[in-house]
Design a protein around this motif. Sequence first.
Motif, PDB file in Angstrom:
ATOM      1  N   GLY A  82      13.122 -12.031  -7.294  1.00 23.28           N
ATOM      2  CA  GLY A  82      12.837 -10.348  -7.768  1.00 23.28           C
ATOM      3  C   GLY A  82      11.870  -9.875  -6.810  1.00 23.28           C
ATOM      4  O   GLY A  82      12.196  -8.583  -6.391  1.00 23.28           O
ATOM      5  N   ASN A  83      10.991 -10.264  -6.430  1.00 21.54           N
ATOM      6  CA  ASN A  83       9.960  -9.827  -5.726  1.00 21.54           C
ATOM      7  C   ASN A  83      10.528  -9.573  -4.311  1.00 21.54           C
ATOM      8  O   ASN A  83      10.444  -8.580  -3.506  1.00 21.54           O
ATOM      9  CB  ASN A  83       8.658 -10.693  -5.404  1.00 21.54           C
ATOM     10  CG  ASN A  83       7.533  -9.752  -4.759  1.00 21.54           C
ATOM     11  OD1 ASN A  83       7.570  -8.409  -5.242  1.00 21.54           O
ATOM     12  ND2 ASN A  83       6.799 -10.380  -3.906  1.00 21.54           N
ATOM     13  N   LEU A  84      11.559 -10.523  -3.702  1.00 24.50           N
ATOM     14  CA  LEU A  84      12.267 -10.284  -2.507  1.00 24.50           C
ATOM     15  C   LEU A  84      13.180  -8.922  -2.536  1.00 24.50           C
ATOM     16  O   LEU A  84      13.388  -8.326  -1.765  1.00 24.50           O
ATOM     17  CB  LEU A  84      13.172 -11.605  -2.179  1.00 24.50           C
ATOM     18  CG  LEU A  84      12.344 -12.693  -1.370  1.00 24.50           C
ATOM     19  CD1 LEU A  84      13.247 -13.687  -1.278  1.00 24.50           C
ATOM     20  CD2 LEU A  84      11.614 -12.168   0.027  1.00 24.50           C
ATOM     21  N   LYS A  85      13.852  -8.820  -3.756  1.00 20.13           N
ATOM     22  CA  LYS A  85      14.964  -7.581  -3.810  1.00 20.13           C
ATOM     23  C   LYS A  85      13.875  -6.351  -3.731  1.00 20.13           C
ATOM     24  O   LYS A  85      14.416  -5.664  -3.050  1.00 20.13           O
ATOM     25  CB  LYS A  85      15.368  -7.916  -5.203  1.00 20.13           C
ATOM     26  CG  LYS A  85      16.405  -6.947  -5.437  1.00 20.13           C
ATOM     27  CD  LYS A  85      17.645  -7.319  -6.208  1.00 20.13           C
ATOM     28  CE  LYS A  85      18.570  -6.033  -6.639  1.00 20.13           C
ATOM     29  NZ  LYS A  85      18.871  -5.122  -5.670  1.00 20.13           N
ATOM     30  N   ALA A 114      11.587 -26.805 -13.027  1.00 18.54           N
ATOM     31  CA  ALA A 114      12.526 -27.317 -14.108  1.00 18.54           C
ATOM     32  C   ALA A 114      11.461 -26.630 -15.233  1.00 18.54           C
ATOM     33  O   ALA A 114      10.601 -27.094 -15.759  1.00 18.54           O
ATOM     34  CB  ALA A 114      12.649 -28.662 -14.348  1.00 18.54           C
ATOM     35  N   GLN A 115      11.907 -25.244 -15.544  1.00 15.84           N
ATOM     36  CA  GLN A 115      11.187 -24.830 -16.656  1.00 15.84           C
ATOM     37  C   GLN A 115      12.289 -23.755 -17.312  1.00 15.84           C
ATOM     38  O   GLN A 115      13.015 -23.247 -16.685  1.00 15.84           O
ATOM     39  CB  GLN A 115       9.860 -24.079 -16.227  1.00 15.84           C
ATOM     40  CG  GLN A 115      10.008 -22.900 -15.432  1.00 15.84           C
ATOM     41  CD  GLN A 115       8.458 -22.460 -14.668  1.00 15.84           C
ATOM     42  OE1 GLN A 115       7.826 -23.031 -14.438  1.00 15.84           O
ATOM     43  NE2 GLN A 115       8.538 -21.170 -14.854  1.00 15.84           N
ATOM     44  N   VAL A 116      11.769 -23.064 -18.282  1.00 16.96           N
ATOM     45  CA  VAL A 116      12.484 -21.858 -19.012  1.00 16.96           C
ATOM     46  C   VAL A 116      11.533 -20.885 -19.232  1.00 16.96           C
ATOM     47  O   VAL A 116      10.437 -21.036 -19.707  1.00 16.96           O
ATOM     48  CB  VAL A 116      13.100 -22.536 -20.395  1.00 16.96           C
ATOM     49  CG1 VAL A 116      13.607 -21.215 -21.007  1.00 16.96           C
ATOM     50  CG2 VAL A 116      13.876 -23.583 -20.216  1.00 16.96           C
ATOM     51  N   PRO A 117      11.943 -19.694 -18.562  1.00 18.95           N
ATOM     52  CA  PRO A 117      13.193 -19.279 -17.723  1.00 18.95           C
ATOM     53  C   PRO A 117      13.041 -20.120 -16.482  1.00 18.95           C
ATOM     54  O   PRO A 117      11.877 -20.160 -16.162  1.00 18.95           O
ATOM     55  CB  PRO A 117      13.138 -17.773 -17.707  1.00 18.95           C
ATOM     56  CG  PRO A 117      11.590 -17.569 -17.893  1.00 18.95           C
ATOM     57  CD  PRO A 117      10.940 -18.617 -19.050  1.00 18.95           C
ATOM     58  N   PRO A 118      14.150 -19.963 -15.629  1.00 21.74           N
ATOM     59  CA  PRO A 118      14.086 -20.930 -14.467  1.00 21.74           C
ATOM     60  C   PRO A 118      13.288 -20.001 -13.426  1.00 21.74           C
ATOM     61  O   PRO A 118      13.150 -18.791 -13.350  1.00 21.74           O
ATOM     62  CB  PRO A 118      15.623 -20.818 -14.177  1.00 21.74           C
ATOM     63  CG  PRO A 118      16.304 -20.585 -15.244  1.00 21.74           C
ATOM     64  CD  PRO A 118      15.366 -19.878 -16.242  1.00 21.74           C
ATOM     65  N   LYS A 119      12.623 -20.878 -12.577  1.00 23.67           N
ATOM     66  CA  LYS A 119      11.864 -20.154 -11.759  1.00 23.67           C
ATOM     67  C   LYS A 119      12.175 -20.683 -10.203  1.00 23.67           C
ATOM     68  O   LYS A 119      12.212 -22.029  -9.948  1.00 23.67           O
ATOM     69  CB  LYS A 119      10.143 -20.612 -12.007  1.00 23.67           C
ATOM     70  CG  LYS A 119       9.286 -20.067 -10.978  1.00 23.67           C
ATOM     71  CD  LYS A 119       7.850 -20.361 -11.222  1.00 23.67           C
ATOM     72  CE  LYS A 119       6.828 -20.021 -10.058  1.00 23.67           C
ATOM     73  NZ  LYS A 119       5.415 -20.420 -10.325  1.00 23.67           N
ATOM     74  N   VAL A 120      12.439 -19.940  -9.522  1.00 25.42           N
ATOM     75  CA  VAL A 120      13.079 -20.266  -8.018  1.00 25.42           C
ATOM     76  C   VAL A 120      11.890 -19.482  -7.036  1.00 25.42           C
ATOM     77  O   VAL A 120      11.858 -18.172  -7.203  1.00 25.42           O
ATOM     78  CB  VAL A 120      14.312 -19.876  -7.839  1.00 25.42           C
ATOM     79  CG1 VAL A 120      14.764 -20.345  -6.472  1.00 25.42           C
ATOM     80  CG2 VAL A 120      15.517 -20.489  -8.703  1.00 25.42           C
ATOM     81  N   GLU A 121      11.340 -20.148  -5.855  1.00 26.46           N
ATOM     82  CA  GLU A 121      10.487 -19.400  -4.944  1.00 26.46           C
ATOM     83  C   GLU A 121      11.208 -20.012  -3.680  1.00 26.46           C
ATOM     84  O   GLU A 121      11.660 -20.805  -3.430  1.00 26.46           O
ATOM     85  CB  GLU A 121       9.147 -20.178  -5.332  1.00 26.46           C
ATOM     86  CG  GLU A 121       8.645 -19.950  -6.406  1.00 26.46           C
ATOM     87  CD  GLU A 121       6.910 -20.262  -6.466  1.00 26.46           C
ATOM     88  OE1 GLU A 121       6.107 -19.400  -6.996  1.00 26.46           O
ATOM     89  OE2 GLU A 121       6.736 -21.159  -5.758  1.00 26.46           O
ATOM     90  N   TYR A 122      10.942 -18.752  -2.728  1.00 28.97           N
ATOM     91  CA  TYR A 122      11.528 -19.022  -1.413  1.00 28.97           C
ATOM     92  C   TYR A 122      10.139 -19.034  -0.372  1.00 28.97           C
ATOM     93  O   TYR A 122       9.420 -18.151  -0.688  1.00 28.97           O
ATOM     94  CB  TYR A 122      12.447 -17.904  -1.079  1.00 28.97           C
ATOM     95  CG  TYR A 122      13.926 -18.130  -1.978  1.00 28.97           C
ATOM     96  CD1 TYR A 122      14.775 -18.598  -1.645  1.00 28.97           C
ATOM     97  CD2 TYR A 122      13.891 -17.220  -3.039  1.00 28.97           C
ATOM     98  CE1 TYR A 122      16.209 -18.609  -2.406  1.00 28.97           C
ATOM     99  CE2 TYR A 122      14.901 -17.420  -3.792  1.00 28.97           C
ATOM    100  CZ  TYR A 122      15.915 -17.969  -3.544  1.00 28.97           C
ATOM    101  OH  TYR A 122      17.252 -18.286  -4.548  1.00 28.97           O
TER     102      TYR A 122
END
Length: 118
Positions: A39-42, A72-80
Motif C-alpha cells: 500500500g505504501n509503494l502504491k 504468516a499473520q492475519v491480515p497478511p503482511k507482505v514487505e518489499y
Amino acid sequence: MKQRERPYSCGIDAALDVVGGKWKALILWALSTGTQRFGNLKRLVPGVTEKMLIQQLRELEHDGIISREVYAQVPPKVEYSLTERGVSLNTALTALGAWGNENMVHICTVKGVNAPVH
C-alpha cells in the motif's frame, strides 16, 4: 516471465531489460528509503495501477532486484525491500536521476510538459 529471443548487445541493453519501462525505476527509488509494504509503494508511485505494480514487483523479484517477505499473520503482511543487487542498481540510477534533475526544464519544454513546482 518472457524469455529473451536474442543475446544482450551490451551492458546497457542488459540493464534496461531489468529496469526498463515506466514504473520499475520509480519502484526502486521508492524502495531506496527502506522496506515498504504494498500500500505504501502504491502511494509512493503515483499513477501506477494495482495490477501493474504487482506485475512489476514480480518481475523485479524474479530478476533478483527486490525481495518479498510474507509474514504468516492475519491480515497478511507482505514487505518489499531491495536486495544487494537492487541497492547497486539504485546507485547506478542515481546519476541518471541527477541528470534528469539538471535538465528537467529543457526536457519539459521539448516534451510539452509542465515543469514540476518545487
